[in-house]
Design an enzyme around this catalytic site. Structure first.
Site, PDB file in Angstrom:
ATOM      1  N   HIS A  21       0.839  -1.214   0.000  1.00 17.13           N
ATOM      2  CA  HIS A  21       0.000   0.000   0.000  1.00 17.13           C
ATOM      3  C   HIS A  21       0.871   1.261   0.000  1.00 17.13           C
ATOM      4  CE1 HIS A  21      -3.992   1.895   1.434  1.00 17.13           C
ATOM      5  NE2 HIS A  21      -3.166   2.885   1.152  1.00 17.13           N
ATOM      6  N   HIS A  23       1.038   5.037  -2.297  1.00 17.70           N
ATOM      7  CA  HIS A  23       0.483   5.876  -3.365  1.00 17.70           C
ATOM      8  C   HIS A  23       1.611   6.607  -4.089  1.00 17.70           C
ATOM      9  CE1 HIS A  23      -3.797   5.806  -1.900  1.00 17.70           C
ATOM     10  NE2 HIS A  23      -3.196   5.523  -0.754  1.00 17.70           N
ATOM     11  N   GLY A 180      -9.364   8.146  -0.991  1.00 18.08           N
ATOM     12  CA  GLY A 180      -9.895   9.494  -0.780  1.00 18.08           C
ATOM     13  C   GLY A 180     -10.716   9.621   0.492  1.00 18.08           C
ATOM     14  N   HIS A 207      -9.932   1.321   0.483  1.00 19.09           N
ATOM     15  CA  HIS A 207      -9.687   2.088   1.712  1.00 19.09           C
ATOM     16  C   HIS A 207     -10.991   2.117   2.516  1.00 19.09           C
ATOM     17  CE1 HIS A 207      -6.221   3.742  -0.462  1.00 19.09           C
ATOM     18  NE2 HIS A 207      -5.807   4.325   0.655  1.00 19.09           N
ATOM     19  N   GLU A 210     -10.943   3.517   7.963  1.00 18.96           N
ATOM     20  CA  GLU A 210      -9.826   4.411   8.284  1.00 18.96           C
ATOM     21  C   GLU A 210     -10.423   5.708   8.859  1.00 18.96           C
ATOM     22  OE1 GLU A 210      -7.969   6.203   4.877  1.00 18.96           O
ATOM     23  OE2 GLU A 210      -6.134   6.732   5.952  1.00 18.96           O
ATOM     24  N   ASP A 288       1.734   3.847   2.947  1.00 22.77           N
ATOM     25  CA  ASP A 288       0.694   4.760   2.451  1.00 22.77           C
ATOM     26  C   ASP A 288       1.313   5.869   1.585  1.00 22.77           C
ATOM     27  OD1 ASP A 288      -1.996   5.260   2.140  1.00 22.77           O
ATOM     28  OD2 ASP A 288      -2.217   6.435   3.958  1.00 22.77           O
ATOM     29  N   ASP A 289       1.803   6.941   2.228  1.00 25.14           N
ATOM     30  CA  ASP A 289       2.331   8.106   1.493  1.00 25.14           C
ATOM     31  C   ASP A 289       3.671   8.499   2.115  1.00 25.14           C
ATOM     32  OD1 ASP A 289      -0.100   8.848  -0.235  1.00 25.14           O
ATOM     33  OD2 ASP A 289      -0.979   8.709   1.773  1.00 25.14           O
TER      34      ASP A 289
HETATM   35  N1  ADE Z   1      -4.979   8.751  -0.593  1.00 27.69           N
HETATM   36  C1  ADE Z   1      -3.711   8.869  -0.199  1.00 27.69           C
HETATM   37  N2  ADE Z   1      -3.571   8.521   1.088  1.00 27.69           N
HETATM   38  C2  ADE Z   1      -4.809   8.169   1.524  1.00 27.69           C
HETATM   39  C3  ADE Z   1      -5.331   7.718   2.747  1.00 27.69           C
HETATM   40  N3  ADE Z   1      -4.566   7.535   3.827  1.00 27.69           N
HETATM   41  N4  ADE Z   1      -6.653   7.473   2.821  1.00 27.69           N
HETATM   42  C4  ADE Z   1      -7.440   7.631   1.740  1.00 27.69           C
HETATM   43  N5  ADE Z   1      -6.996   8.042   0.575  1.00 27.69           N
HETATM   44  C5  ADE Z   1      -5.689   8.316   0.460  1.00 27.69           C
HETATM   45 ZN    ZN Z   2      -3.826   4.861   1.108  1.00 27.64          ZN
END
Ligand code: ADE
Ligand code: ZN
Length: 346
Positions: A21, A23, A180, A207, A210, A288-289
């Site tokens: 996971h 992005h 999102g 997703h 969360e 994630d990011d």
């Molecule tokens: N897009 C990028 N990171 C995200 C996240 N944590 N939750 C939902 N969409 C995302």
């Molecule tokens: Zn994500």
């Protein structure tokens, strides 16, 4: 004497890793952003520290999903040319390789990448695929791609992405993802899109649980056909859904630092990851990011052990669990698992 934190991180870096996971849009290097801004006349702060406040989570800011998502507003200014998309894709894979990631499913959002310059979606998809294949080869990482659609976009656009993803299955697109703003947008408009994606042979990860309740995880599994859940960390609020996910062996793509920074948990040490594992849920560790969160996967492994009490053996088992949940054909998955077992001395 070496800095003890650096020395510890080095040990985690040495482990072979599996990332399910991550992005693409959350992996841009700061110096690359400055380069792109210079080349394309994008007006952003010209020094790294000030730029960082716009695109990365800062210790002193309010940790909420709104703050977290707001970083993408600046990030989406950068997708200005095929060369930019090539570069960010290549660098995402280079950075993963440096962190000893052996297998990565990199997700990307064609609609977001196409918007600044109104690039056709199929061009964007082609650029990401071509760049990912080249970089995977160059840096020795197995890379598969997941096409993401955001909840606030229309289901018509999502449908176009799903069709294109299905058309590009033979070039390494393995799944569709719904991402999102889960707090304010429902998944119901996308039931049909994900049904078609599944019928076209794509895997599904969603997703859910969360920024929304456990019921969203049930919906993701039962209505959208999710085989894996992005985050899902609120699942323990509902026994029925917990049992459902356990029986199905649904894999959870947990991203601890991201959950902390987006306000899901009040402290890293209070993350429900150990409780999820205790309940028999199939959890995996992911970033994630990474550039928004200023982390690597090694960093997340370190947190699992240091803040959340994972033993080295538990960590290694979770790396294997991630490989087991990879969206790969059986023979390729078994090869990956065999290689990891050897490298992890299991
Ligand atoms: N897009 C990028 N990171 C995200 C996240 N944590 N939750 C939902 N969409 C995302
Ligand atoms: Zn994500």
């Amino acid at each position: 004497m070496p800095d003890p934190i650096t020395a510890t991180l080095k040990n985690y870096r040495a482990l072979p890793k599996v990332e399910l996971h991550r992005h693409l849009e959350g992996t841009l290097r700061l110096d690359t952003m400055l380069d792109i801004a210079g080349q394309h006349g994008i007006t952003i702060p010209a020094d790294i520290l000030r730029l960082s406040t716009l695109v990365q989570m800062q210790e002193e800011e309010n940790f909420s999903f709104q703050t977290f998502l707001s970083k993408f507003n600046t990030l989406r200014l950068f997708y200005r040319s095929p060369e930019v998309i090539h570069r960010i894709t290549r660098e995402a894979i280079e950075d993963a390789a440096k962190d000893n990631v052996k297998y990565m499913e990199l997700r990307f959002t064609p609609v977001a990448l196409s918007r600044a310059e109104r690039f056709p979606l199929h061009d964007v998809m082609d650029w990401v695929i071509t760049s990912a294949q080249e970089a995977a080869q160059k840096y020795g990482v197995i890379v598969k791609l997941i096409a993401s659609v955001n909840r606030h976009e229309s289901h018509e656009l999502a449908e176009q992405v799903a069709w294109l993803a299905a058309e590009h299955k033979s070039r390494g697109i393995v799944a569709m993802d719904l991402a999102g703003n889960e707090a304010e947008f429902k998944s119901e408009p996308f039931y049909g899109v994900f049904k078609e994606a599944r019928q076209a042979g794509l895997h599904v990860t969603i997703h859910a649980g969360e920024w929304g309740p456990a019921a969203n995880v049930r919906e993701a599994i039962e209505e959208l056909g999710a085989e894996r859940i992005g985050h899902g960390v609120r699942i323990l609020e509902d026994d029925y859904v917990t049992q459902l996910a356990k029986e199905r062996g649904t894999a959870f793509e947990v991203c601890v630092t991201s959950n902390y920074q987006s306000g899901v948990v009040p402290a890293l040490g209070l993350h429900p990851l150990p409780a999820m594992l205790e309940r028999g849920l199939n959890i995996t560790l992911n970033t994630d990011d990474p550039s928004i969160s200023r982390i690597t996967l090694s960093h997340e492994y370190h947190i699992a052990c240091d803040n959340l009490g994972f033993s080295e053996d538990t960590l290694k088992q979770r790396i294997l669990a991630a490989a087991q949940a990879a969206f790969l054909p059986d023979a390729e998955r078994e090869r990956l698992i065999g290689r990891l077992k050897q490298d992890l001395k299991l």
